[in-house]
Design an enzyme around this catalytic site. Sequence first.
Site: not given
Ligand code: AKB
Length: 318
Positions: A12, A143, A147
């Site tokens: 990545g 996401y 996190k």
């Molecule tokens: C995203 O844009 O999803 C990543 C992040 C800010 O974690 N680059």
Amino acid sequence: MAEKILILGSEGQVGTDLAATLRDKYGKDNVVCSDIKPAIDEKLDLGPYVELNVMDRAALEAVFSEHKPTMVYHLAAMLSATAEKFPRKGWDLNMEGMFSVFDACIDHKVKRVFWPSSIAVFGPNTPRINTPQNCVMDPNTIYGISKLAGERFCEYYYEKYGLDVRSIRYPGLIGWKAKPGGGTTDYAVDIFHQALIQNSYTCFLKEDTGLPMMYMDDAIKATIDITEADPSQIKIRSSYNLSGMSFDPKTLSEEIMRQRPGFTIDYEIDGRQKIAESWPTSIDDSAAKNDWNWKPDYNLETMVAEMLKQLSAMGVGS
Ligand code: AKB
């Protein structure tokens, strides 16, 4: 004891740069790279490489048994924009991947593990300017939710099982060795490729969308520094705020124009705008500065100069 490092997700955006730096530091045979992408000769020439799905616990176990890592960098994850398209897959990869890696680290008595968090842990009710380390966190993307949950598990695994997890909240990362895949901050890498190819760029975020960003060399420095810091320096066991620079697309484009006259930008806004608007514009990283001496080296001007120089040297646009 000599370190043996395992990088999960080495193909990545972060993994590519991290692997190169760690191999310079520790020797190529002491850094095992792995990713879901197949092993090809070009990769194997650079050092040990294993094709691996981090959710496959049996395969992960075999890799830990064979290579006996002392330090693990777990970077395999689905980023914000892609995870909005495939929410269940994003959640499964980000959470199940994390559990299988943390559990393997405990079983194999791994000394230390790095797990990245993100500015995506913040949400619409978070203070957006100079966002504090501790504040309202109400992420509204898969996401970001994964996190934030992951951060809680970092602290939980440390408290409950003594697993020495180190973590930082990455801002948008800008590097030239590898392109990002599926993030909201990806425009800040793409813009350089298009600047060199056609001297213009169509941006998917509005011109005044300020976001925290960082040049990749700084991100790699922070990643290795926090992972190698003495345990007594690590006072936050969830994840540290980290800051490099903050800018919006207009400011970035003006700096590119200054260094590359004739460059133009226009805007076609898409769904990533909504994600960006839920994130901070700048970050207070005083805890990282105080606890493990964090200090970025790059600002907007030096980052733009370096990106244009390195991509040109790679032949982008010629
Ligand atoms: C995203 O844009 O999803 C990543 C992040 C800010 O974690 N680059």
